[in-house]
Design a protein around this motif. Structure first.
Motif, PDB file in Angstrom:
ATOM      1  N   SER A 120      26.204  14.654   9.635  1.00 12.18           N
ATOM      2  CA  SER A 120      25.036  13.843  10.015  1.00 12.18           C
ATOM      3  C   SER A 120      25.293  13.078  11.308  1.00 12.18           C
ATOM      4  CB  SER A 120      24.683  12.882   8.876  1.00 12.18           C
ATOM      5  OG  SER A 120      24.292  13.595   7.738  1.00 12.18           O
ATOM      6  N   VAL A 121      25.469  13.822  12.376  1.00  9.02           N
ATOM      7  CA  VAL A 121      25.741  13.243  13.695  1.00  9.02           C
ATOM      8  C   VAL A 121      24.618  13.671  14.632  1.00  9.02           C
ATOM      9  CG1 VAL A 121      27.359  13.091  15.611  1.00  9.02           C
ATOM     10  CG2 VAL A 121      28.227  13.412  13.283  1.00  9.02           C
ATOM     11  N   PRO A 122      23.772  12.752  15.109  1.00  5.63           N
ATOM     12  CA  PRO A 122      22.673  13.146  15.998  1.00  5.63           C
ATOM     13  C   PRO A 122      23.171  13.595  17.360  1.00  5.63           C
ATOM     14  CG  PRO A 122      22.785  10.763  15.822  1.00  5.63           C
ATOM     15  CD  PRO A 122      23.779  11.307  14.840  1.00  5.63           C
ATOM     16  N   PHE A 123      22.370  14.421  18.017  1.00  2.00           N
ATOM     17  CA  PHE A 123      22.729  14.934  19.341  1.00  2.00           C
ATOM     18  C   PHE A 123      22.828  13.812  20.353  1.00  2.00           C
ATOM     19  CE2 PHE A 123      21.152  16.818  23.425  1.00  2.00           C
ATOM     20  CZ  PHE A 123      22.312  17.509  23.739  1.00  2.00           C
ATOM     21  N   ASN A 124      21.848  12.910  20.348  1.00  2.00           N
ATOM     22  CA  ASN A 124      21.896  11.723  21.217  1.00  2.00           C
ATOM     23  C   ASN A 124      20.988  10.652  20.606  1.00  2.00           C
ATOM     24  OD1 ASN A 124      19.230  12.400  21.948  1.00  2.00           O
ATOM     25  ND2 ASN A 124      19.899  13.498  23.778  1.00  2.00           N
ATOM     26  N   ALA A 125      20.857   9.554  21.288  1.00  2.00           N
ATOM     27  CA  ALA A 125      20.106   8.424  20.739  1.00  2.00           C
ATOM     28  C   ALA A 125      18.631   8.738  20.542  1.00  2.00           C
ATOM     29  CB  ALA A 125      20.272   7.208  21.656  1.00  2.00           C
ATOM     30  N   GLN A 126      18.116   9.706  21.261  1.00  2.00           N
ATOM     31  CA  GLN A 126      16.700  10.059  21.167  1.00  2.00           C
ATOM     32  C   GLN A 126      16.439  11.138  20.116  1.00  2.00           C
ATOM     33  OE1 GLN A 126      18.297   9.937  24.437  1.00  2.00           O
ATOM     34  NE2 GLN A 126      17.710   7.771  24.274  1.00  2.00           N
ATOM     35  N   SER A 127      17.485  11.709  19.550  1.00  2.00           N
ATOM     36  CA  SER A 127      17.342  12.839  18.634  1.00  2.00           C
ATOM     37  C   SER A 127      17.263  12.382  17.184  1.00  2.00           C
ATOM     38  CB  SER A 127      18.532  13.793  18.796  1.00  2.00           C
ATOM     39  OG  SER A 127      18.607  14.287  20.114  1.00  2.00           O
ATOM     40  N   LEU A 169      24.495  25.632  15.952  1.00  2.00           N
ATOM     41  CA  LEU A 169      25.105  25.409  14.647  1.00  2.00           C
ATOM     42  C   LEU A 169      26.556  25.888  14.534  1.00  2.00           C
ATOM     43  CD1 LEU A 169      24.576  24.168  11.888  1.00  2.00           C
ATOM     44  CD2 LEU A 169      23.821  26.419  11.098  1.00  2.00           C
ATOM     45  N   ILE A 170      26.875  27.104  14.965  1.00  2.00           N
ATOM     46  CA  ILE A 170      28.265  27.558  14.854  1.00  2.00           C
ATOM     47  C   ILE A 170      29.169  26.654  15.678  1.00  2.00           C
ATOM     48  CG2 ILE A 170      29.865  29.448  15.354  1.00  2.00           C
ATOM     49  CD1 ILE A 170      27.613  31.405  14.703  1.00  2.00           C
ATOM     50  N   HIS A 171      28.712  26.274  16.879  1.00  2.00           N
ATOM     51  CA  HIS A 171      29.462  25.332  17.713  1.00  2.00           C
ATOM     52  C   HIS A 171      29.636  23.998  16.979  1.00  2.00           C
ATOM     53  CE1 HIS A 171      29.833  23.372  22.011  1.00  2.00           C
ATOM     54  NE2 HIS A 171      30.693  22.848  21.147  1.00  2.00           N
ATOM     55  N   GLN A 172      28.614  23.549  16.286  1.00  2.00           N
ATOM     56  CA  GLN A 172      28.689  22.272  15.575  1.00  2.00           C
ATOM     57  C   GLN A 172      29.772  22.296  14.498  1.00  2.00           C
ATOM     58  OE1 GLN A 172      24.598  21.379  14.304  1.00  2.00           O
ATOM     59  NE2 GLN A 172      23.914  21.984  16.356  1.00  2.00           N
ATOM     60  N   PHE A 173      30.023  23.477  13.938  1.00  3.55           N
ATOM     61  CA  PHE A 173      31.067  23.586  12.915  1.00  3.55           C
ATOM     62  C   PHE A 173      32.465  23.625  13.527  1.00  3.55           C
ATOM     63  CE2 PHE A 173      27.783  24.300   9.835  1.00  3.55           C
ATOM     64  CZ  PHE A 173      28.359  23.937   8.625  1.00  3.55           C
ATOM     65  N   HIS A 174      32.645  24.285  14.684  1.00  8.34           N
ATOM     66  CA  HIS A 174      34.015  24.375  15.201  1.00  8.34           C
ATOM     67  C   HIS A 174      34.376  23.243  16.165  1.00  8.34           C
ATOM     68  CE1 HIS A 174      32.448  27.395  18.439  1.00  8.34           C
ATOM     69  NE2 HIS A 174      32.733  26.269  19.075  1.00  8.34           N
ATOM     70  N   SER A 175      33.467  22.324  16.409  1.00  2.89           N
ATOM     71  CA  SER A 175      33.770  21.171  17.254  1.00  2.89           C
ATOM     72  C   SER A 175      34.162  19.963  16.412  1.00  2.89           C
ATOM     73  CB  SER A 175      32.567  20.801  18.118  1.00  2.89           C
ATOM     74  OG  SER A 175      32.826  19.584  18.810  1.00  2.89           O
ATOM     75  N   PRO A 176      35.319  19.361  16.664  1.00  5.97           N
ATOM     76  CA  PRO A 176      35.701  18.141  15.936  1.00  5.97           C
ATOM     77  C   PRO A 176      34.738  16.978  16.165  1.00  5.97           C
ATOM     78  CG  PRO A 176      37.595  19.095  17.076  1.00  5.97           C
ATOM     79  CD  PRO A 176      36.379  19.814  17.581  1.00  5.97           C
ATOM     80  N   LEU A 177      33.950  17.038  17.231  1.00  7.87           N
ATOM     81  CA  LEU A 177      32.981  15.976  17.499  1.00  7.87           C
ATOM     82  C   LEU A 177      31.853  15.964  16.479  1.00  7.87           C
ATOM     83  CD1 LEU A 177      32.631  16.318  21.371  1.00  7.87           C
ATOM     84  CD2 LEU A 177      33.728  14.441  20.148  1.00  7.87           C
ATOM     85  N   THR A 178      31.504  17.140  15.961  1.00  6.23           N
ATOM     86  CA  THR A 178      30.324  17.252  15.109  1.00  6.23           C
ATOM     87  C   THR A 178      30.650  17.722  13.704  1.00  6.23           C
ATOM     88  OG1 THR A 178      29.981  19.382  16.225  1.00  6.23           O
ATOM     89  CG2 THR A 178      28.589  17.554  16.900  1.00  6.23           C
ATOM     90  N   ASN A 179      31.884  18.100  13.441  1.00  7.64           N
ATOM     91  CA  ASN A 179      32.271  18.499  12.093  1.00  7.64           C
ATOM     92  C   ASN A 179      33.196  17.443  11.506  1.00  7.64           C
ATOM     93  OD1 ASN A 179      33.166  19.640   9.722  1.00  7.64           O
ATOM     94  ND2 ASN A 179      33.425  21.695  10.577  1.00  7.64           N
ATOM     95  N   LEU A 180      32.602  16.581  10.683  1.00  4.16           N
ATOM     96  CA  LEU A 180      33.353  15.505  10.033  1.00  4.16           C
ATOM     97  C   LEU A 180      33.425  15.729   8.525  1.00  4.16           C
ATOM     98  CD1 LEU A 180      31.656  12.510  11.927  1.00  4.16           C
ATOM     99  CD2 LEU A 180      33.618  13.905  12.650  1.00  4.16           C
ATOM    100  N   ARG A 181      33.248  16.970   8.111  1.00  2.60           N
ATOM    101  CA  ARG A 181      33.179  17.305   6.698  1.00  2.60           C
ATOM    102  C   ARG A 181      34.534  17.132   6.000  1.00  2.60           C
ATOM    103  NH1 ARG A 181      28.517  20.569   5.857  1.00  2.60           N
ATOM    104  NH2 ARG A 181      29.406  21.309   3.889  1.00  2.60           N
ATOM    105  N   THR A 182      34.483  17.014   4.673  1.00  4.87           N
ATOM    106  CA  THR A 182      35.716  16.920   3.890  1.00  4.87           C
ATOM    107  C   THR A 182      35.917  18.142   2.990  1.00  4.87           C
ATOM    108  OG1 THR A 182      34.551  15.674   2.164  1.00  4.87           O
ATOM    109  CG2 THR A 182      35.671  14.401   3.889  1.00  4.87           C
ATOM    110  N   ASP A 183      34.929  19.059   2.972  1.00  4.61           N
ATOM    111  CA  ASP A 183      35.080  20.255   2.132  1.00  4.61           C
ATOM    112  C   ASP A 183      35.849  21.332   2.893  1.00  4.61           C
ATOM    113  OD1 ASP A 183      33.264  21.172   3.990  1.00  4.61           O
ATOM    114  OD2 ASP A 183      31.744  21.796   2.540  1.00  4.61           O
ATOM    115  N   GLU A 184      35.841  22.565   2.391  1.00  6.01           N
ATOM    116  CA  GLU A 184      36.586  23.658   3.023  1.00  6.01           C
ATOM    117  C   GLU A 184      36.125  23.918   4.449  1.00  6.01           C
ATOM    118  OE1 GLU A 184      35.501  27.561   1.138  1.00  6.01           O
ATOM    119  OE2 GLU A 184      34.147  26.295  -0.045  1.00  6.01           O
ATOM    120  N   TYR A 185      34.858  23.651   4.742  1.00  6.46           N
ATOM    121  CA  TYR A 185      34.335  23.898   6.088  1.00  6.46           C
ATOM    122  C   TYR A 185      34.706  22.783   7.064  1.00  6.46           C
ATOM    123  CZ  TYR A 185      31.742  27.680   3.933  1.00  6.46           C
ATOM    124  OH  TYR A 185      31.412  28.834   3.260  1.00  6.46           O
TER     125      TYR A 185
END
Length: 345
Positions: A120-127, A169-185
Protein backbone atom coordinates in the motif's frame (compact mmCIF):
# COMPACT_ATOMS: atom_id res chain seq x y z
CA UNK A 1 29.67 -6.97 -39.61
CA UNK A 2 26.12 -6.79 -38.31
CA UNK A 3 24.05 -3.71 -39.02
CA UNK A 4 20.50 -2.46 -38.54
CA UNK A 5 19.35 -4.41 -41.61
CA UNK A 6 21.01 -7.71 -40.81
CA UNK A 7 18.29 -10.35 -40.27
CA UNK A 8 17.88 -11.67 -36.73
CA UNK A 9 16.73 -15.09 -35.55
CA UNK A 10 15.99 -16.49 -32.10
CA UNK A 11 14.17 -19.79 -31.79
CA UNK A 12 11.28 -19.63 -34.28
CA UNK A 13 11.31 -15.82 -34.47
CA UNK A 14 12.85 -14.64 -37.76
CA UNK A 15 13.12 -10.88 -38.27
CA UNK A 16 14.01 -9.25 -41.58
CA UNK A 17 15.86 -6.45 -39.77
CA UNK A 18 16.72 -5.34 -36.25
CA UNK A 19 14.32 -2.40 -36.00
CA UNK A 20 11.69 -2.69 -33.28
CA UNK A 21 8.65 -0.53 -32.70
CA UNK A 22 8.37 -0.56 -28.89
CA UNK A 23 5.02 -0.63 -27.09
CA UNK A 24 3.54 2.86 -26.75
CA UNK A 25 0.03 3.31 -25.32
CA UNK A 26 -2.42 5.01 -27.66
CA UNK A 27 -5.22 5.61 -25.11
CA UNK A 28 -7.66 5.04 -27.97
CA UNK A 29 -10.17 2.40 -26.95
CA UNK A 30 -13.51 3.94 -27.84
CA UNK A 31 -15.89 2.41 -25.31
CA UNK A 32 -13.71 1.41 -22.35
CA UNK A 33 -14.07 -2.26 -23.33
CA UNK A 34 -10.38 -2.77 -24.08
CA UNK A 35 -11.03 -3.85 -27.68
CA UNK A 36 -8.65 -2.57 -30.38
CA UNK A 37 -10.16 -0.07 -32.80
CA UNK A 38 -9.53 1.05 -36.38
CA UNK A 39 -7.05 3.54 -34.93
CA UNK A 40 -4.93 0.70 -33.60
CA UNK A 41 -5.25 -1.16 -36.91
CA UNK A 42 -4.07 1.80 -38.98
CA UNK A 43 -1.39 2.72 -36.43
CA UNK A 44 0.32 -0.67 -36.44
CA UNK A 45 -0.23 -1.67 -40.06
CA UNK A 46 1.31 1.57 -41.31
CA UNK A 47 4.51 0.75 -39.41
CA UNK A 48 4.53 -2.71 -41.01
CA UNK A 49 4.25 -1.10 -44.44
CA UNK A 50 7.04 1.19 -43.26
CA UNK A 51 9.47 -1.72 -42.98
CA UNK A 52 9.63 -2.35 -39.23
CA UNK A 53 11.02 -5.81 -38.44
CA UNK A 54 9.24 -6.31 -35.09
CA UNK A 55 6.20 -4.39 -33.89
CA UNK A 56 5.26 -4.74 -30.22
CA UNK A 57 1.67 -3.77 -29.47
CA UNK A 58 1.24 -1.42 -26.51
CA UNK A 59 0.69 -2.60 -22.93
CA UNK A 60 -2.42 -4.78 -23.03
CA UNK A 61 -3.82 -5.53 -19.63
CA UNK A 62 -4.96 -8.69 -17.89
CA UNK A 63 -7.90 -7.12 -16.05
CA UNK A 64 -9.96 -3.92 -16.45
CA UNK A 65 -8.49 -2.20 -13.39
CA UNK A 66 -5.01 -3.17 -14.54
CA UNK A 67 -5.05 -0.48 -17.21
CA UNK A 68 -3.35 2.88 -16.84
CA UNK A 69 -6.61 4.43 -18.06
CA UNK A 70 -9.97 3.06 -19.13
CA UNK A 71 -8.99 3.80 -22.73
CA UNK A 72 -6.19 1.22 -22.90
CA UNK A 73 -6.22 -2.19 -24.53
CA UNK A 74 -7.26 -5.31 -22.66
CA UNK A 75 -6.76 -9.04 -22.98
CA UNK A 76 -8.87 -10.28 -20.07
CA UNK A 77 -11.58 -11.71 -22.33
CA UNK A 78 -11.81 -13.83 -25.49
CA UNK A 79 -13.75 -10.89 -26.96
CA UNK A 80 -10.42 -9.09 -27.36
CA UNK A 81 -8.92 -11.73 -29.65
CA UNK A 82 -10.56 -10.98 -33.05
CA UNK A 83 -9.54 -7.30 -33.24
CA UNK A 84 -5.97 -8.15 -32.25
CA UNK A 85 -5.84 -11.04 -34.74
CA UNK A 86 -6.97 -8.69 -37.51
CA UNK A 87 -4.01 -6.40 -36.77
CA UNK A 88 -1.58 -9.30 -36.58
CA UNK A 89 -2.70 -10.77 -39.91
CA UNK A 90 -2.45 -7.43 -41.71
CA UNK A 91 1.02 -6.69 -40.33
CA UNK A 92 2.20 -10.18 -41.26
CA UNK A 93 1.02 -9.52 -44.82
CA UNK A 94 3.54 -6.66 -44.99
CA UNK A 95 6.46 -8.67 -43.62
CA UNK A 96 6.51 -7.55 -39.98
CA UNK A 97 6.60 -9.89 -37.03
CA UNK A 98 4.27 -9.10 -34.16
CA UNK A 99 4.72 -8.96 -30.42
CA UNK A 100 2.39 -7.82 -27.67
CA UNK A 101 3.21 -6.45 -24.24
CA UNK A 102 1.14 -8.09 -21.52
CA UNK A 103 0.97 -6.14 -18.29
CA UNK A 104 -0.83 -4.65 -15.32
CA UNK A 105 -0.45 -1.07 -14.13
CA UNK A 106 -0.77 -1.90 -10.43
CA UNK A 107 -0.67 1.28 -8.34
CA UNK A 108 -0.39 3.37 -11.54
CA UNK A 109 -3.92 2.43 -12.68
CA UNK A 110 -5.29 5.96 -12.77
CA UNK A 111 -8.96 5.13 -13.41
CA UNK A 112 -9.27 2.21 -11.00
CA UNK A 113 -11.44 3.13 -8.02
CA UNK A 114 -8.91 1.42 -5.74
CA UNK A 115 -5.73 0.30 -7.52
CA UNK A 116 -3.85 -2.76 -6.30
CA UNK A 117 -0.14 -3.29 -5.76
CA UNK A 118 2.49 -5.34 -4.01
CA UNK A 119 2.10 -3.00 -1.01
CA UNK A 120 0.00 0.00 0.00
CA UNK A 121 2.50 2.58 -1.22
CA UNK A 122 1.08 5.35 -3.47
CA UNK A 123 2.95 6.43 -6.59
CA UNK A 124 3.08 10.05 -5.41
CA UNK A 125 1.16 12.52 -3.27
CA UNK A 126 -1.44 13.05 -5.99
CA UNK A 127 -2.10 9.33 -6.56
CA UNK A 128 -4.60 7.00 -4.96
CA UNK A 129 -3.25 4.72 -2.24
CA UNK A 130 -3.30 1.17 -3.60
CA UNK A 131 -4.62 -1.86 -1.77
CA UNK A 132 -2.06 -4.55 -1.04
CA UNK A 133 -2.95 -7.77 -2.86
CA UNK A 134 -3.48 -10.76 -0.59
CA UNK A 135 -1.27 -13.79 -1.15
CA UNK A 136 -4.19 -15.62 -2.75
CA UNK A 137 -4.88 -12.63 -5.02
CA UNK A 138 -1.24 -12.57 -6.15
CA UNK A 139 -1.52 -16.21 -7.19
CA UNK A 140 -4.74 -15.40 -9.02
CA UNK A 141 -2.97 -12.51 -10.74
CA UNK A 142 -0.36 -14.93 -12.06
CA UNK A 143 -3.19 -16.93 -13.60
CA UNK A 144 -4.64 -13.77 -15.18
CA UNK A 145 -1.29 -13.19 -16.88
CA UNK A 146 -1.34 -16.80 -18.07
CA UNK A 147 -4.78 -16.40 -19.61
CA UNK A 148 -3.72 -13.13 -21.26
CA UNK A 149 -0.75 -14.85 -22.86
CA UNK A 150 -2.97 -17.73 -23.97
CA UNK A 151 -5.25 -15.28 -25.78
CA UNK A 152 -2.27 -13.52 -27.36
CA UNK A 153 -1.04 -16.82 -28.74
CA UNK A 154 -4.52 -17.50 -30.10
CA UNK A 155 -4.45 -14.09 -31.81
CA UNK A 156 -1.35 -15.14 -33.74
CA UNK A 157 1.43 -13.08 -32.14
CA UNK A 158 5.01 -14.19 -32.82
CA UNK A 159 6.51 -13.12 -29.50
CA UNK A 160 5.24 -12.15 -26.05
CA UNK A 161 6.64 -9.32 -23.92
CA UNK A 162 5.96 -9.07 -20.19
CA UNK A 163 5.99 -5.54 -18.79
CA UNK A 164 8.34 -5.56 -15.83
CA UNK A 165 9.42 -1.92 -16.20
CA UNK A 166 8.29 1.68 -15.66
CA UNK A 167 6.84 1.16 -12.20
CA UNK A 168 4.04 -1.22 -13.24
CA UNK A 169 2.98 -4.30 -11.31
CA UNK A 170 5.88 -6.72 -11.92
CA UNK A 171 8.29 -3.84 -11.28
CA UNK A 172 6.38 -3.03 -8.09
CA UNK A 173 7.08 -6.55 -6.83
CA UNK A 174 10.82 -6.64 -7.58
CA UNK A 175 11.54 -3.12 -6.28
CA UNK A 176 12.36 -2.81 -2.56
CA UNK A 177 10.77 0.65 -2.70
CA UNK A 178 7.31 -0.76 -3.39
CA UNK A 179 7.45 -4.32 -2.05
CA UNK A 180 7.17 -4.20 1.73
CA UNK A 181 5.36 -7.52 2.04
CA UNK A 182 6.03 -10.11 4.73
CA UNK A 183 4.72 -13.18 2.86
CA UNK A 184 6.62 -15.32 0.32
CA UNK A 185 6.31 -12.57 -2.29
CA UNK A 186 8.08 -10.16 0.04
CA UNK A 187 10.76 -12.62 1.10
CA UNK A 188 11.69 -13.21 -2.56
CA UNK A 189 11.14 -10.07 -4.62
CA UNK A 190 11.49 -11.95 -7.93
CA UNK A 191 8.94 -14.65 -7.08
CA UNK A 192 5.94 -12.93 -8.68
CA UNK A 193 7.86 -12.14 -11.87
CA UNK A 194 9.26 -15.66 -12.07
CA UNK A 195 5.84 -17.19 -11.60
CA UNK A 196 4.40 -14.93 -14.31
CA UNK A 197 7.20 -16.01 -16.66
CA UNK A 198 6.54 -19.68 -15.93
CA UNK A 199 2.81 -19.19 -16.46
CA UNK A 200 3.42 -17.40 -19.76
CA UNK A 201 5.79 -20.10 -20.99
CA UNK A 202 3.20 -22.77 -20.18
CA UNK A 203 0.90 -21.25 -22.82
CA UNK A 204 3.53 -20.40 -25.45
CA UNK A 205 4.75 -22.68 -28.24
CA UNK A 206 8.21 -24.04 -27.45
CA UNK A 207 9.81 -22.03 -30.25
CA UNK A 208 8.24 -18.68 -29.29
CA UNK A 209 10.61 -16.32 -27.43
CA UNK A 210 9.57 -14.44 -24.31
CA UNK A 211 10.72 -10.85 -23.82
CA UNK A 212 10.98 -9.31 -20.36
CA UNK A 213 11.01 -5.52 -20.28
CA UNK A 214 12.77 -4.09 -17.26
CA UNK A 215 13.77 -0.76 -15.81
CA UNK A 216 17.47 -1.41 -15.27
CA UNK A 217 17.83 1.65 -13.06
CA UNK A 218 15.51 3.55 -10.75
CA UNK A 219 15.81 7.32 -10.61
CA UNK A 220 14.63 7.94 -7.06
CA UNK A 221 16.48 8.17 -3.77
CA UNK A 222 17.14 4.66 -2.50
CA UNK A 223 16.25 3.10 -5.83
CA UNK A 224 18.13 0.18 -7.31
CA UNK A 225 20.81 0.43 -10.00
CA UNK A 226 22.41 -1.80 -12.60
CA UNK A 227 23.99 -4.12 -10.02
CA UNK A 228 20.61 -5.03 -8.58
CA UNK A 229 18.87 -5.25 -11.94
CA UNK A 230 21.54 -7.66 -13.19
CA UNK A 231 20.73 -9.90 -10.24
CA UNK A 232 16.95 -9.92 -10.64
CA UNK A 233 17.36 -10.32 -14.41
CA UNK A 234 19.43 -13.45 -13.79
CA UNK A 235 16.48 -14.87 -11.88
CA UNK A 236 14.14 -13.97 -14.74
CA UNK A 237 16.50 -15.53 -17.29
CA UNK A 238 16.62 -18.76 -15.27
CA UNK A 239 12.81 -18.69 -15.11
CA UNK A 240 12.59 -18.61 -18.91
CA UNK A 241 12.96 -15.04 -20.25
CA UNK A 242 14.72 -15.21 -23.63
CA UNK A 243 15.23 -11.51 -24.46
CA UNK A 244 15.47 -8.43 -22.23
CA UNK A 245 14.10 -5.06 -23.32
CA UNK A 246 16.15 -2.52 -21.36
CA UNK A 247 14.54 0.72 -20.23
CA UNK A 248 14.77 2.68 -16.96
CA UNK A 249 12.77 4.72 -14.46
CA UNK A 250 9.04 5.04 -13.94
CA UNK A 251 8.87 3.98 -10.29
CA UNK A 252 8.20 7.38 -8.76
CA UNK A 253 8.90 11.08 -8.85
CA UNK A 254 12.36 11.58 -10.30
CA UNK A 255 14.86 12.86 -7.75
CA UNK A 256 17.03 15.76 -8.87
CA UNK A 257 20.20 13.91 -7.91
CA UNK A 258 19.29 10.91 -10.03
CA UNK A 259 17.72 12.55 -13.04
CA UNK A 260 18.35 10.44 -16.14
CA UNK A 261 20.24 11.84 -19.08
CA UNK A 262 18.44 13.43 -21.97
CA UNK A 263 21.21 12.80 -24.48
CA UNK A 264 20.93 10.33 -27.33
CA UNK A 265 21.33 6.65 -26.42
CA UNK A 266 21.47 7.38 -22.67
CA UNK A 267 20.09 3.93 -21.79
CA UNK A 268 22.39 1.94 -24.11
CA UNK A 269 25.04 1.37 -21.38
CA UNK A 270 22.36 -0.37 -19.32
CA UNK A 271 21.45 -2.62 -22.24
CA UNK A 272 25.11 -3.41 -22.88
CA UNK A 273 25.66 -4.32 -19.21
CA UNK A 274 22.72 -6.74 -19.15
CA UNK A 275 23.81 -8.27 -22.46
CA UNK A 276 27.40 -8.79 -21.34
CA UNK A 277 26.77 -9.97 -17.79
CA UNK A 278 23.88 -12.30 -18.56
CA UNK A 279 24.96 -13.39 -22.07
CA UNK A 280 21.42 -12.78 -23.25
CA UNK A 281 19.91 -10.95 -26.27
CA UNK A 282 18.77 -7.40 -25.50
CA UNK A 283 16.70 -4.66 -27.07
CA UNK A 284 18.08 -1.16 -26.57
CA UNK A 285 15.64 1.75 -26.36
CA UNK A 286 15.71 5.46 -25.55
CA UNK A 287 16.51 8.35 -27.89
CA UNK A 288 17.76 6.16 -30.72
CA UNK A 289 15.86 7.99 -33.47
CA UNK A 290 18.99 8.78 -35.48
CA UNK A 291 19.60 6.01 -38.04
CA UNK A 292 23.39 6.26 -37.92
CA UNK A 293 23.36 6.03 -34.13
CA UNK A 294 20.91 3.11 -34.12
CA UNK A 295 23.08 1.34 -36.67
CA UNK A 296 26.17 1.89 -34.52
CA UNK A 297 24.50 0.29 -31.50
CA UNK A 298 24.08 -2.89 -33.56
CA UNK A 299 27.47 -2.67 -35.26
CA UNK A 300 29.25 -2.19 -31.93
CA UNK A 301 27.34 -5.19 -30.54
CA UNK A 302 25.91 -3.17 -27.67
CA UNK A 303 22.46 -4.64 -28.34
CA UNK A 304 20.86 -7.17 -30.65
CA UNK A 305 17.81 -5.09 -31.58
CA UNK A 306 17.05 -1.36 -31.46
CA UNK A 307 13.66 0.08 -30.51
CA UNK A 308 12.65 3.41 -32.03
CA UNK A 309 9.70 4.95 -30.18
CA UNK A 310 9.07 8.65 -30.65
CA UNK A 311 10.76 8.54 -34.04
CA UNK A 312 8.13 6.09 -35.23
CA UNK A 313 5.31 8.12 -33.74
CA UNK A 314 6.52 10.98 -35.94
CA UNK A 315 7.17 8.85 -39.00
CA UNK A 316 5.67 5.41 -39.67
CA UNK A 317 8.24 4.99 -42.47
CA UNK A 318 11.23 5.54 -40.20
CA UNK A 319 12.74 2.18 -41.21
CA UNK A 320 12.49 2.91 -44.93
CA UNK A 321 14.16 6.29 -44.45
CA UNK A 322 16.86 4.71 -42.27
CA UNK A 323 17.57 2.30 -45.10
CA UNK A 324 17.93 5.18 -47.54
CA UNK A 325 20.28 7.04 -45.21
CA UNK A 326 22.42 3.96 -44.57
CA UNK A 327 22.42 2.77 -48.18
CA UNK A 328 20.46 -0.38 -47.35
CA UNK A 329 17.31 -1.80 -48.92
CA UNK A 330 14.84 -2.55 -46.12
CA UNK A 331 12.35 -4.30 -48.40
CA UNK A 332 10.99 -1.18 -50.01
CA UNK A 333 7.38 -1.52 -51.27
CA UNK A 334 7.34 -1.27 -55.05
CA UNK A 335 4.70 1.43 -54.81
CA UNK A 336 7.12 3.72 -52.93
CA UNK A 337 10.26 3.21 -55.01
CA UNK A 338 10.03 6.61 -56.69
CA UNK A 339 10.28 8.28 -53.32
CA UNK A 340 13.50 6.48 -52.32
CA UNK A 341 15.84 6.69 -55.33
CA UNK A 342 18.95 5.78 -53.33
CA UNK A 343 17.63 2.32 -52.47
CA UNK A 344 15.63 1.52 -55.60
CA UNK A 345 16.24 -2.01 -56.80
Amino acid sequence: MKDLFTPYELKDLKLKNRVVMPPMCQYSVSSKDGIATDWHYNHYVSRAVGGTGLIIVEMTDVEPDGRITDYDLGIWSDEHIPALARIVDACHAHGAKMGIQIGHAGRKAEDAEVPVSSSSVPFNAQSKTPRELTTAEVKDMVNKFRLGVKRAVQAGFDVIELHGAHGYLIHQFHSPLTNLRTDEYGQDLTLFGREVIAAAKSEMPEGMPLIMRISAQEYVEGGYGIKESVEFSKAYKEAGADIFHISAGGEGDIAAAGRPGTHAAYQVPLARAIKEQLDVPVIAVGRLDDAVLANAVIGNEEADLVAVGRGMLRNPYWTLEAGAELGKNPGLPQQYEAGFPRIRG
